[in-house]
Motif scaffolding. Structure first.
Motif, PDB file in Angstrom:
ATOM      1  N   ILE B  42       0.869  -1.172   0.000  1.00 45.58           N
ATOM      2  CA  ILE B  42       0.000   0.000   0.000  1.00 45.58           C
ATOM      3  C   ILE B  42       0.910   1.226   0.000  1.00 45.58           C
ATOM      4  N   ALA B  43       0.772   2.069  -1.015  1.00 50.12           N
ATOM      5  CA  ALA B  43       1.758   3.141  -1.200  1.00 50.12           C
ATOM      6  C   ALA B  43       1.101   4.515  -1.299  1.00 50.12           C
ATOM      7  N   ALA B  44       1.794   5.499  -0.755  1.00 51.38           N
ATOM      8  CA  ALA B  44       1.360   6.898  -0.877  1.00 51.38           C
ATOM      9  C   ALA B  44       2.520   7.711  -1.434  1.00 51.38           C
ATOM     10  N   GLU B  45       2.192   8.649  -2.309  1.00 56.34           N
ATOM     11  CA  GLU B  45       3.225   9.460  -2.970  1.00 56.34           C
ATOM     12  C   GLU B  45       3.042  10.928  -2.584  1.00 56.34           C
ATOM     13  N   VAL B  46       4.163  11.581  -2.311  1.00 55.49           N
ATOM     14  CA  VAL B  46       4.145  13.012  -2.003  1.00 55.49           C
ATOM     15  C   VAL B  46       5.062  13.717  -2.992  1.00 55.49           C
ATOM     16  N   CYS B  47       4.534  14.750  -3.668  1.00 58.99           N
ATOM     17  CA  CYS B  47       5.335  15.487  -4.662  1.00 58.99           C
ATOM     18  C   CYS B  47       5.715  16.858  -4.106  1.00 58.99           C
ATOM     19  N   MET B  48       6.890  17.332  -4.518  1.00 61.03           N
ATOM     20  CA  MET B  48       7.398  18.621  -4.048  1.00 61.03           C
ATOM     21  C   MET B  48       7.807  19.485  -5.230  1.00 61.03           C
ATOM     22  N   GLY B  50       9.590  23.570  -6.106  1.00 59.80           N
ATOM     23  CA  GLY B  50      10.294  24.713  -5.518  1.00 59.80           C
ATOM     24  C   GLY B  50      11.791  24.471  -5.563  1.00 59.80           C
ATOM     25  N   GLU B  51      12.497  24.929  -4.539  1.00 59.72           N
ATOM     26  CA  GLU B  51      13.942  24.718  -4.528  1.00 59.72           C
ATOM     27  C   GLU B  51      14.296  23.237  -4.504  1.00 59.72           C
ATOM     28  N   ILE B  52      13.458  22.455  -3.864  1.00 62.66           N
ATOM     29  CA  ILE B  52      13.614  20.996  -3.883  1.00 62.66           C
ATOM     30  C   ILE B  52      12.447  20.432  -4.682  1.00 62.66           C
ATOM     31  N   GLU B  53      12.767  19.624  -5.673  1.00 60.45           N
ATOM     32  CA  GLU B  53      11.718  19.132  -6.559  1.00 60.45           C
ATOM     33  C   GLU B  53      11.823  17.617  -6.679  1.00 60.45           C
ATOM     34  N   GLY B  54      10.692  16.966  -6.757  1.00 59.49           N
ATOM     35  CA  GLY B  54      10.701  15.521  -6.944  1.00 59.49           C
ATOM     36  C   GLY B  54       9.560  14.864  -6.207  1.00 59.49           C
ATOM     37  N   ARG B  55       9.785  13.611  -5.830  1.00 60.22           N
ATOM     38  CA  ARG B  55       8.718  12.886  -5.140  1.00 60.22           C
ATOM     39  C   ARG B  55       9.279  11.848  -4.181  1.00 60.22           C
ATOM     40  N   ILE B  56       8.474  11.525  -3.179  1.00 64.50           N
ATOM     41  CA  ILE B  56       8.822  10.462  -2.241  1.00 64.50           C
ATOM     42  C   ILE B  56       7.631   9.516  -2.164  1.00 64.50           C
ATOM     43  N   ILE B  57       7.917   8.231  -2.234  1.00 62.43           N
ATOM     44  CA  ILE B  57       6.857   7.227  -2.117  1.00 62.43           C
ATOM     45  C   ILE B  57       7.109   6.408  -0.851  1.00 62.43           C
ATOM     46  N   PHE B  58       6.070   6.279  -0.031  1.00 62.21           N
ATOM     47  CA  PHE B  58       6.120   5.389   1.127  1.00 62.21           C
ATOM     48  C   PHE B  58       5.273   4.167   0.791  1.00 62.21           C
ATOM     49  N   ASP B  59       5.880   3.012   0.890  1.00 58.68           N
ATOM     50  CA  ASP B  59       5.262   1.780   0.422  1.00 58.68           C
ATOM     51  C   ASP B  59       5.322   0.757   1.555  1.00 58.68           C
ATOM     52  N   LEU B 118      -2.651   8.435  -2.929  1.00 58.19           N
ATOM     53  CA  LEU B 118      -2.381   7.004  -3.065  1.00 58.19           C
ATOM     54  C   LEU B 118      -1.668   6.720  -4.368  1.00 58.19           C
ATOM     55  N   HIS B 119      -0.702   5.830  -4.284  1.00 58.89           N
ATOM     56  CA  HIS B 119      -0.004   5.394  -5.489  1.00 58.89           C
ATOM     57  C   HIS B 119      -0.571   4.016  -5.829  1.00 58.89           C
ATOM     58  N   THR B 120      -1.473   3.975  -6.798  1.00 60.88           N
ATOM     59  CA  THR B 120      -2.215   2.732  -7.028  1.00 60.88           C
ATOM     60  C   THR B 120      -1.676   1.898  -8.187  1.00 60.88           C
ATOM     61  N   SER B 121      -0.952   2.547  -9.107  1.00 59.31           N
ATOM     62  CA  SER B 121      -0.453   1.752 -10.231  1.00 59.31           C
ATOM     63  C   SER B 121       0.709   0.868  -9.769  1.00 59.31           C
ATOM     64  N   ASP B 122       0.881  -0.259 -10.434  1.00 62.77           N
ATOM     65  CA  ASP B 122       1.946  -1.181 -10.042  1.00 62.77           C
ATOM     66  C   ASP B 122       3.327  -0.621 -10.347  1.00 62.77           C
ATOM     67  N   HIS B 123       3.388   0.206 -11.393  1.00 64.72           N
ATOM     68  CA  HIS B 123       4.675   0.773 -11.798  1.00 64.72           C
ATOM     69  C   HIS B 123       4.593   2.290 -11.803  1.00 64.72           C
ATOM     70  N   GLY B 124       5.710   2.934 -11.458  1.00 69.35           N
ATOM     71  CA  GLY B 124       5.799   4.382 -11.541  1.00 69.35           C
ATOM     72  C   GLY B 124       6.635   4.781 -12.735  1.00 69.35           C
ATOM     73  N   ASN B 144       7.729  -4.457   6.699  1.00 70.40           N
ATOM     74  CA  ASN B 144       8.662  -3.548   6.039  1.00 70.40           C
ATOM     75  C   ASN B 144       7.974  -2.296   5.497  1.00 70.40           C
ATOM     76  N   VAL B 145       8.702  -1.187   5.605  1.00 70.04           N
ATOM     77  CA  VAL B 145       8.251   0.083   5.033  1.00 70.04           C
ATOM     78  C   VAL B 145       9.345   0.555   4.084  1.00 70.04           C
ATOM     79  N   PHE B 146       8.982   0.736   2.827  1.00 67.18           N
ATOM     80  CA  PHE B 146       9.959   1.172   1.827  1.00 67.18           C
ATOM     81  C   PHE B 146       9.777   2.661   1.565  1.00 67.18           C
ATOM     82  N   MET B 147      10.905   3.371   1.533  1.00 73.40           N
ATOM     83  CA  MET B 147      10.877   4.788   1.173  1.00 73.40           C
ATOM     84  C   MET B 147      11.664   4.951  -0.122  1.00 73.40           C
ATOM     85  N   ASN B 148      11.002   5.478  -1.135  1.00 76.39           N
ATOM     86  CA  ASN B 148      11.617   5.672  -2.450  1.00 76.39           C
ATOM     87  C   ASN B 148      11.702   7.164  -2.715  1.00 76.39           C
TER      88      ASN B 148
END
Lengths: 146, 166
Positions: B42-48, B50-59, B118-124, B144-148
């Motif tokens: 079960i995964a959630a994605e947070v996007c940023m 500004g000066e810091i750009e990108g995304r973090i996924i907690f799975d 929520l990050h629902t697709s199997d692939h990003g 386990n908790v994965f941080m990407n």
């Protein structure tokens, strides 16, 4: 969760009434359990700042626990609008985003205190005692632990 | 990828997981990945931006997600309570990101964080060359908790942190 000595309103010895504002159902549930453990009651809940304003007028709570990042209207703007209408409102910000600019902005708009998520019950309890000051008393019997 | 940007997210994940799951945490399997992200649970994605750009996924693997939801809701949550489990993962992401953002902002980095989704697709999407993903596995007693993490610091658009730190 540990048990706390119940906080009651000094004026009528009734439980402190809370308005809980957070867009997360889990956060609202968690905070509700804490305030019940403090001997308080949940007078109302809101999932965004706009609803918080109307709920404040409807429920006239003793304390508002207010998230910052929410849809529709963020917590800091809601604080400003509630305090403008109700200068005596006691609002405690409860947010995971606790950087100095944010805290300062909330305090400048009338919030009384700030608690960072994840919330530790003992920290929130002390903050509420501080914010209620002379308007609350600590009962000798313990509140319901959860 | 700058580790001084990543470290607050590691510290925050460690602290929030330890409190939420009431578990000791160990970090395992730190890897860099350039391939497309593959969801594990079960995964959630947070996007940023500004000066810091990108995304973090907690799975979170299912066991960890169920345990997390049960603890947050203070009732036993089962696999059939999909909505509750998903919201619990988003709330976890919200708390972790909020604490890390607090640290980075106080260090002078300014950026905007979008609410977790929520990050629902199997692939990003595949990581680009300059946003290669760092993947960490936080081992807890509940699973386990994965941080990407795929972040980049936009030097051209931002002043050096020391210059803007107040």
């Amino acid at each position: 969760m540990r048990q706390f000595e119940a906080l009651t309103r000094k004026k009528d010895n009734q439980p402190v009434r809370y308005l809980i504002v957070d867009d997360s159902v889990f956060a609202r549930k968690s905070l509700a359990k804490m305030v019940e453990a403090f001997g308080g009651t949940v007078a109302g809940e809101a999932g965004d700042g706009l609803t918080a304003i109307t709920e404040y007028s409807r429920t006239n709570p003793d304390i508002v626990l207010m998230d910052i990042t929410m849809p529709q209207m963020e917590g800091i703007e809601a604080v400003e609008r509630i305090v403008r209408e109700h200068p005596d409102a006691r609002i405690v910000m409860v947010s995971s985003v606790g950087y100095q600019d944010n805290i300062l902005a909330a305090l400048q708009r009338g919030a009384r205190h700030f608690v960072q998520k994840p919330v530790k019950p003992e920290v929130l309890y002390e903050v509420i005692k501080y914010v209620m000051r002379d308007d609350a008393t600590v009962a000798k019997s313990a509140g319901a632990g959860v | 990828m700058r580790m001084d940007l990543i470290q607050p997210f590691i510290n925050s994940t460690d602290a929030v997981l330890a409190q939420a799951l009431e578990s000791s945490i160990s970090i395992e399997n730190l890897t860099m990945e350039a391939d497309a992200y593959q969801r594990k649970g079960i995964a959630a994605e947070v996007c940023m931006t500004g000066e810091i750009e990108g995304r973090i996924i907690f799975d979170l693997d299912l066991r960890a997600a169920l345990q997390l939801a049960s603890r947050l809701a203070s009732v036993e949550v089962s696999e059939t309570d999909e909505e509750l489990v998903r919201e619990a993962v988003c709330e976890l992401a919200n708390q972790i990101i909020g604490n890390a953002v607090t640290t980075l902002n106080d260090q002078g980095f300014h950026f905007h964080v979008r609410p977790p989704k929520l990050h629902t697709s199997d692939h990003g999407s595949k990581s680009s060359e300059d946003t290669e993903a760092l993947v960490m596995c936080f081992n807890t007693s509940s699973g386990n908790v994965f941080m990407n993490v795929a972040l980049r610091y936009l030097r051209q658009q931002a002043a050096e942190p020391a210059a803007v730190a107040g």
